[in-house]
Design a protein around this motif. Structure first.
Motif, PDB file in Angstrom:
ATOM      1  N   UNK A 105       0.813  -1.212   0.000  1.00 20.09           N
ATOM      2  CA  UNK A 105       0.000   0.000   0.000  1.00 20.09           C
ATOM      3  C   UNK A 105       0.845   1.260   0.000  1.00 20.09           C
ATOM      4  N   UNK A 106       2.003   1.202   0.654  1.00 20.62           N
ATOM      5  CA  UNK A 106       2.917   2.346   0.657  1.00 20.62           C
ATOM      6  C   UNK A 106       3.785   2.401  -0.603  1.00 20.62           C
ATOM      7  N   UNK A 107       3.623   1.399  -1.502  1.00 20.09           N
ATOM      8  CA  UNK A 107       4.381   1.293  -2.754  1.00 20.09           C
ATOM      9  C   UNK A 107       5.869   1.035  -2.514  1.00 20.09           C
ATOM     10  N   UNK A 108       6.203   0.586  -1.302  1.00 24.20           N
ATOM     11  CA  UNK A 108       7.591   0.218  -1.018  1.00 24.20           C
ATOM     12  C   UNK A 108       7.941  -1.111  -1.658  1.00 24.20           C
ATOM     13  N   UNK A 109       6.955  -1.966  -1.847  1.00 22.67           N
ATOM     14  CA  UNK A 109       7.163  -3.253  -2.506  1.00 22.67           C
ATOM     15  C   UNK A 109       6.062  -3.476  -3.533  1.00 22.67           C
ATOM     16  N   UNK A 110       6.348  -4.315  -4.496  1.00 26.49           N
ATOM     17  CA  UNK A 110       5.336  -4.820  -5.427  1.00 26.49           C
ATOM     18  C   UNK A 110       5.080  -6.271  -5.061  1.00 26.49           C
ATOM     19  N   UNK A 111       3.872  -6.592  -4.690  1.00 30.72           N
ATOM     20  CA  UNK A 111       3.517  -7.955  -4.286  1.00 30.72           C
ATOM     21  C   UNK A 111       2.605  -8.581  -5.325  1.00 30.72           C
ATOM     22  N   UNK A 112       2.913  -9.780  -5.718  1.00 33.73           N
ATOM     23  CA  UNK A 112       2.072 -10.532  -6.647  1.00 33.73           C
ATOM     24  C   UNK A 112       1.510 -11.747  -5.918  1.00 33.73           C
ATOM     25  N   UNK A 113       0.234 -12.029  -6.197  1.00 27.63           N
ATOM     26  CA  UNK A 113      -0.427 -13.157  -5.541  1.00 27.63           C
ATOM     27  C   UNK A 113       0.082 -14.479  -6.094  1.00 27.63           C
ATOM     28  N   UNK A 114       0.275 -15.432  -5.203  1.00 24.76           N
ATOM     29  CA  UNK A 114       0.583 -16.813  -5.573  1.00 24.76           C
ATOM     30  C   UNK A 114      -0.576 -17.672  -5.086  1.00 24.76           C
ATOM     31  N   UNK A 115      -1.089 -18.508  -5.949  1.00 22.46           N
ATOM     32  CA  UNK A 115      -2.219 -19.364  -5.585  1.00 22.46           C
ATOM     33  C   UNK A 115      -1.872 -20.807  -5.947  1.00 22.46           C
ATOM     34  N   UNK A 116      -1.979 -21.677  -4.975  1.00 26.15           N
ATOM     35  CA  UNK A 116      -1.717 -23.093  -5.215  1.00 26.15           C
ATOM     36  C   UNK A 116      -2.867 -23.917  -4.666  1.00 26.15           C
ATOM     37  N   UNK A 117      -3.247 -24.918  -5.428  1.00 27.64           N
ATOM     38  CA  UNK A 117      -4.349 -25.791  -5.035  1.00 27.64           C
ATOM     39  C   UNK A 117      -3.824 -27.205  -4.798  1.00 27.64           C
ATOM     40  N   UNK A 118      -4.271 -27.812  -3.714  1.00 29.89           N
ATOM     41  CA  UNK A 118      -3.880 -29.190  -3.419  1.00 29.89           C
ATOM     42  C   UNK A 118      -5.039 -29.891  -2.740  1.00 29.89           C
ATOM     43  N   UNK A 119      -5.031 -31.191  -2.856  1.00 29.03           N
ATOM     44  CA  UNK A 119      -6.075 -31.984  -2.219  1.00 29.03           C
ATOM     45  C   UNK A 119      -5.582 -32.458  -0.865  1.00 29.03           C
ATOM     46  N   UNK A 120      -6.423 -32.319   0.135  1.00 29.43           N
ATOM     47  CA  UNK A 120      -6.091 -32.753   1.493  1.00 29.43           C
ATOM     48  C   UNK A 120      -7.220 -33.630   2.014  1.00 29.43           C
ATOM     49  N   UNK A 121      -6.913 -34.418   3.044  1.00 34.46           N
ATOM     50  CA  UNK A 121      -7.897 -35.342   3.594  1.00 34.46           C
ATOM     51  C   UNK A 121      -8.810 -34.641   4.591  1.00 34.46           C
ATOM     52  N   UNK A 122     -10.079 -35.026   4.555  1.00 34.89           N
ATOM     53  CA  UNK A 122     -10.995 -34.593   5.606  1.00 34.89           C
ATOM     54  C   UNK A 122     -10.684 -35.407   6.858  1.00 34.89           C
ATOM     55  N   UNK A 123     -11.335 -35.077   7.977  1.00 38.29           N
ATOM     56  CA  UNK A 123     -11.109 -35.840   9.207  1.00 38.29           C
ATOM     57  C   UNK A 123     -11.505 -37.297   9.021  1.00 38.29           C
TER      58      UNK A 123
END
Length: 451
Positions: free
Chosen positions: A49-67
């Protein structure tokens, strides 16, 4: 995250980028620092927000077990448990049922019959095969170990609610256009000196009359903002009778016939419209009351501010809510100009971390000239309106009784939009309302009153 820990994380991010081109994965960086990933992401958003850094979103999808999936990965699927509980000579249904958990028995019967592992006679359960492979357990273990599983098997496990998709979100970070190894702290904490320069307006009444909210601001009664589609009007109590009658008459005159070198609006002003109660649409209604009270005394320059809730009857989307918080400031003195207003706005918004401003001519019934205020939003990648401003019109000030050479410069903005820009949030519902992430509130420092 405490303020000291947030400062430590911020300094670590900026120091790392001084000697490195990129933080490729915020989760790995957080782990190396010993912070939670959520805390690091919040710090990155603020620096973005202060423009001190440029941040790009990383999105990863994985399958996990339910209980339930984790249980079957440990002890075997229900069908395999049922198959294993059947001896070679077979077993009575009621005895088999006693050996298994009711849920395991129910699911196990369905799946074991489907796999043609067992035969369920009227009273006896017997095996149809000598050996069975627990494919479900094997697949669950592969998912648990992050091994590849084909989509057909994933779909089968998903239908049985044994696995769900988990979405991981993080950031990669590079230097921004305003990068510096150390962020210059903005004057955001309130101190006694800050507050002594302005007088806080009393904004504790959410219900206001149309007179103070609209009429006293020289806003005509036919104005579209006064329609029920834009304003919440009260049914009980629907109207007020507590208005200063001499001032009401002067406001009526300026609307109908003009005065002070103004032609007015030339319509039949109705008292019943002015009496209607509503949920205030802006805190300027309070500013009007304060200026009227000021006009009843020998004139003295004043600086007023307020921060409180206002209400608009409009559609909710990613940048609008039906209720929000408005910040309002005004300065009342002799001989003020538009240049004074622009200078104050640059100073005001720079202290909020928004130095990149644009002004656009606008129309307001109660200010002339008027300007909309825009700031560049790094998250939206566009200019976003953050406020409105202007100089109050003579038609508003002179009926109050203020001297003719007194000018009032004023500005208003929502609290939510600058906060969205500061923290890189692109949906107002993530910041305010029933869907807000309370963790974001808890992890970020509050504004301290240094009194």
């Amino acid at each position: 995250m405490s303020m000291s820990m947030a400062d430590e994380a911020e300094d670590a991010i900026l120091a790392y980028l001084k000697d490195n081109d990129e933080i490729s994965n915020s989760a790995d960086f957080a782990q190396d620092l010993g912070f939670s990933h959520d805390d690091i992401v919040n710090v990155i958003r603020r620096l973005h927000g202060f423009r001190l850094v440029d941040a790009k979103d990383i999105r990863r999808e994985r399958w996990v077990l339910t209980e339930e999936g984790k249980t079957y990965a440990a002890v075997g699927s229900p069908e395999f448990q049922l198959f294993s509980a059947v001896p070679p000579e077979g077993i009575a249904r009621e005895d088999l049922q006693k050996k298994l958990d009711p849920a395991v028995y129910k699911i196990g019967c369905q799946q074991a019959i489907k796999n043609k592992w067992v035969e369920m006679a009227k009273t006896l359960v017997s095996k149809k095969v000598q050996h069975a492979d627990d494919k479900v357990k094997n697949l669950l273990l592969r998912i648990q170990n992050d091994e590849a599983v084909n989509q057909e098997d994933i779909d089968a496990l998903k239908r049985r609610k044994l696995t769900i998709q988990q979405v991981w979100k993080g950031n990669s970070v590079r230097k921004g256009p305003e990068y510096a190894p150390k962020r210059k702290r903005a004057a955001t904490d309130l101190t006694r000196e800050n507050l002594q320069r302005f007088e806080e307006m009393p904004t504790n009444n959410y219900v206001e009359s149309s007179f103070w909210n609209f009429d006293a601001l020289f806003q005509p009664q036919q104005h579209p903002a006064r329609d029920s589609h834009d304003t919440f009007f009260l049914k009980v109590p629907s109207s007020t009778k507590m208005l200063p009658e001499d001032y009401v008459e002067r406001v009526k005159e300026i609307h109908e016939s003009g005065g002070y070198q103004s032609r007015g609006y030339g319509y039949d002003w109705k008292r019943e419209e002015a009496n209607k109660n509503l949920l205030r649409t802006h805190t300027t209604a309070v500013s009007t009351r304060m200026l009227y009270a000021l006009a009843q005394k020998p004139f003295a320059p004043k600086k007023y501010y307020s921060i409180d809730r206002v209400f608009r009857n409009e559609a909710v989307d990613r940048t609008h809510l039906a209720e929000f918080h408005q910040i309002e400031g005004l300065i009342c003195d002799r001989g003020l100009t538009l240049g004074d207003l622009i200078g104050v706005l640059h100073d005001f918004f720079s202290r909020l971390g928004m130095s990149k401003l644009r002004f656009k001519p606008a129309y307001n019934p109660y200010t002339e000239p008027s300007m909309e205020i825009f700031s560049y939003h790094e998250g939206f990648k566009k200019w976003v309106e953050v406020g409105n401003s202007g100089m109050f019109r003579p038609e508003m000030l002179l009926p109050m009784g203020l001297p003719e050479d007194v000018r009032v410069i004023a500005w208003g903005l929502s609290l939510e939009r600058p906060t969205m820009i500061l923290y890189g949030i692109d949906n107002i519902r993530d910041l305010f309302g029933p869907k807000v992430d309370l963790g974001l509130i808890k992890r970020n420092p509050i504004c301290r009153l240094g009194l």
